[in-house]
Write an enzyme that holds these catalytic residues in place. Structure first.
Site, PDB file in Angstrom:
ATOM      1  N   HIS A 289      49.086  83.043  55.026  1.00  0.00           N
ATOM      2  CA  HIS A 289      50.430  83.231  55.579  1.00  0.00           C
ATOM      3  C   HIS A 289      51.485  82.421  54.830  1.00  0.00           C
ATOM      4  O   HIS A 289      52.676  82.585  55.073  1.00  0.00           O
ATOM      5  CB  HIS A 289      50.421  82.825  57.060  1.00  0.00           C
ATOM      6  CG  HIS A 289      51.689  83.151  57.786  1.00  0.00           C
ATOM      7  ND1 HIS A 289      52.185  84.446  57.892  1.00  0.00           N
ATOM      8  CD2 HIS A 289      52.586  82.356  58.439  1.00  0.00           C
ATOM      9  CE1 HIS A 289      53.314  84.431  58.586  1.00  0.00           C
ATOM     10  NE2 HIS A 289      53.589  83.179  58.923  1.00  0.00           N
TER      11      HIS A 289
ATOM     12  N   ASP B 198      46.513  88.324  56.117  1.00  0.00           N
ATOM     13  CA  ASP B 198      47.420  87.547  56.965  1.00  0.00           C
ATOM     14  C   ASP B 198      47.357  88.059  58.407  1.00  0.00           C
ATOM     15  O   ASP B 198      47.811  89.173  58.706  1.00  0.00           O
ATOM     16  CB  ASP B 198      48.842  87.647  56.422  1.00  0.00           C
ATOM     17  CG  ASP B 198      49.815  86.744  57.155  1.00  0.00           C
ATOM     18  OD1 ASP B 198      49.379  86.054  58.101  1.00  0.00           O
ATOM     19  OD2 ASP B 198      51.008  86.728  56.783  1.00  0.00           O
TER      20      ASP B 198
ATOM     21  N   SER C  93      57.797  85.095  58.242  1.00  0.00           N
ATOM     22  CA  SER C  93      57.187  84.810  59.539  1.00  0.00           C
ATOM     23  C   SER C  93      58.192  85.072  60.664  1.00  0.00           C
ATOM     24  O   SER C  93      58.687  86.193  60.816  1.00  0.00           O
ATOM     25  CB  SER C  93      56.660  83.373  59.546  1.00  0.00           C
ATOM     26  OG  SER C  93      55.841  83.120  60.659  1.00  0.00           O
TER      27      SER C  93
END
Length: 525
Positions: free
Chosen positions: A455, A383, A326
């Site tokens: 995610h 995602d 991320s």
């Protein structure tokens, strides 16, 4: 596929049987085991005969069985429900009744639900380590996914998990003094942590936030522990990998100010670059370059530590592997760029990013390519984070002109495209090579899993561990435990598996506690 097993066979006793290995291969279907009941050996027929006798005997002594919670019906019907609701045919389609009735399938599922980690083979990389580190952009290794590369990708993902765990075990930082050293529980005993890394936001929350929610604590702190630098110091592991590896692991977004920086998505110039067309996201650059009151900036810390380690191990085969999830994936690219600019004679460097957003424009992507920084982006097709921020200008429009329609190849179209790339403050471009996985291909996750699950880093590692190829997207003998996935994403795991977990020796006590049983060794692939 409908199979039956008496409900009187308790799951804890499954280990008394000695199951066989199965051979799996792809053939038009996602997972197509080639098993024929007509050719079953005599040992299998004898096994079924013994199993039938045992079931008849236990039927007389234990009429309740292990499916007391099932709906009304005969004992035999309840037993069939157990396997049918587990939906084992989704994982092993076209299996013979002989194999499906054996305890092997339940035993394997029980192993997957165990917290004991089991890994793909850890082979000697030797002279091929540069190939696995991306010197050829992982050409020929991604589809089908090479088993050694799969193991390496999962291994680097677990370094990021260690960074998450270390941060959340003690997220607060003092605003009045320098932070104390931290202990990081690494998944690899062959590595040692040499440096903690911190990221600082250049913006602050408005005063009304403190007035409305004065007790947010670490969620509003300017500087936060972001990750670590570690180096391999085990001779056997160095020999296996073919070099001494330096790992930089960075976690994802956690604090309010980190979220604030994520939304500062306007592209800005890189101060060290002589090319004004090379731009990156404003918020990412802020977290990368801003020093804290008692900690240096992320960029300064990384460069100093890498320079120190490369000097210590000068003359050895070295590699630098930067990995993040991320926000950490975005910062990994900036860290790689910083190291290549500031460290003389930098060793081969690769980035393994999980669920990373776009970081910069095409000029920034070209900058990393010119520096020979290799990037493998692991992307979940569902995602949303990998599709932001900004407007994506597809580089293939220039790279594959022969595939474009006539009107897209003309000069005017090229001028418009260049204008969008160079002048649009939201024109982002991806970097590196992509390994694409898909939540819908997992037999354990719901196809409509929510944004958080798509995610989630553990979901990523689950999908990578199961990925085989585009034609066979989830391998039948995936090894990664499901226990952590259920802990993190219980609502997104198919209810059949979470419900039947208790029937397979799982007890819910805040988190799953697994009763260990004997199980088969996993096949080598």
């Amino acid at each position: 596929m409908h199979t039956g097993i008496s409900s009187t066979l308790p799951a804890p006793n499954l280990h008394v049987f000695h199951p066989r290995r199965a051979s799996f291969m792809c053939n038009n279907s996602t997972l197509n085991p080639v098993v024929s009941s007509s050719t079953a050996p005599s040992s299998t027929r004898q096994h079924l005969s013994n199993l039938e006798k045992l079931l008849q005997k236990t039927n007389q002594t234990d009429p309740e069985g292990v499916v007391k919670g099932c709906s009304n019906g005969s004992v035999e019907t309840k037993g069939k429900v157990l396997l049918e609701r587990l939906n084992l045919s989704r994982i092993w389609p076209e299996m013979s009744a002989a194999d499906d009735m054996s305890p092997r399938n339940l035993n394997r599922l029980q192993r997957l639900l165990s917290k004991t980690m089991e890994y793909s083979p850890r082979n000697n990389l030797g002279s091929r380590w540069r190939e696995y580190h991306g010197c050829y952009d992982w050409s020929g290794l991604l589809d089908p996914l090479d088993e050694n590369l799969r193991r390496e990708v999962v291994r680097y993902g677990e370094f990021v998990q260690a960074a998450y765990h270390c941060f959340h075990s003690n997220p607060a930082m003092s605003a009045d003094e320098a932070p104390l050293p931290r202990h990081v529980s690494l998944p690899e005993r062959s590595y040692k942590v040499t440096k903690s890394l911190y990221a600082t936001s250049s913006v602050g929350l408005p005063q009304w936030v403190d007035d409305v929610a004065p007790n947010l604590g670490w969620m509003t702190q300017q500087s936060s522990w972001m990750g670590f630098v570690a180096v391999c110091d085990d001779k056997r592991e160095i020999q296996r990998m073919g070099r001494r590896d330096i790992v930089i692991a960075l976690r994802g977004t956690a604090t309010c100010l980190e979220w604030t920086e994520n939304f500062r998505a306007q592209l800005v110039e890189i101060s060290e670059s002589d090319d004004p067309t090379q731009k990156v996201g404003c918020g990412f650059l802020s977290l990368h370059k801003t020093p804290g009151a008692h900690v240096p900036s992320l960029a300064e810390s990384v460069v100093d530590e890498v320079q120190r380690l490369t000097e210590i191990y000068k003359g050895e085969n070295l590699s630098i592997t930067i990995t993040g999830h991320s926000l950490g994936a975005a910062l990994s690219l900036l860290v790689a760029d910083e190291i290549s600019s500031c460290v003389p004679q930098v060793p081969p460097m690769a980035v393994f990013s999980f669920g990373g957003p776009r970081v910069g424009n095409k000029g920034f992507a070209d900058r990393l390519n010119e520096k020979n920084i290799k990037v493998l982006r692991i992307v979940n097709n569902q995602d949303l984070i990998t599709k932001v921020p900004g407007v994506f200008i597809d580089g293939r429009l220039k790279q594959d002109p022969d595939k474009l329609e006539e009107e897209q190849r003309n000069e005017s179209f090229a001028r418009v495209l260049n204008m969008l790339e160079n002048n649009n403050p939201w024109a982002y471009s991806h970097v590196g090579t992509e390994l694409k996985v898909d939540t819908k291909m997992s037999p354990y996750l719901k196809p409509n899993a929510d944004v958080a699950c798509c995610h989630d880093l553990e979901a990523y590692l689950h999908l990578v561990d199961g990925f085989l190829s585009m034609e066979c997207p989830f391998r039948s003998n995936a090894k990664r435990s499901l226990a952590k996935l259920i802990d993190n994403q219980k609502s997104n795991v198919k209810q059949l598996y979470t419900d039947e977990a208790l029937s397979l020796n799982l007890e819910r006590r805040g988190s799953f506690s697994i009763s260990m049983v004997s199980c088969l060794p996993s096949p080598s692939r």
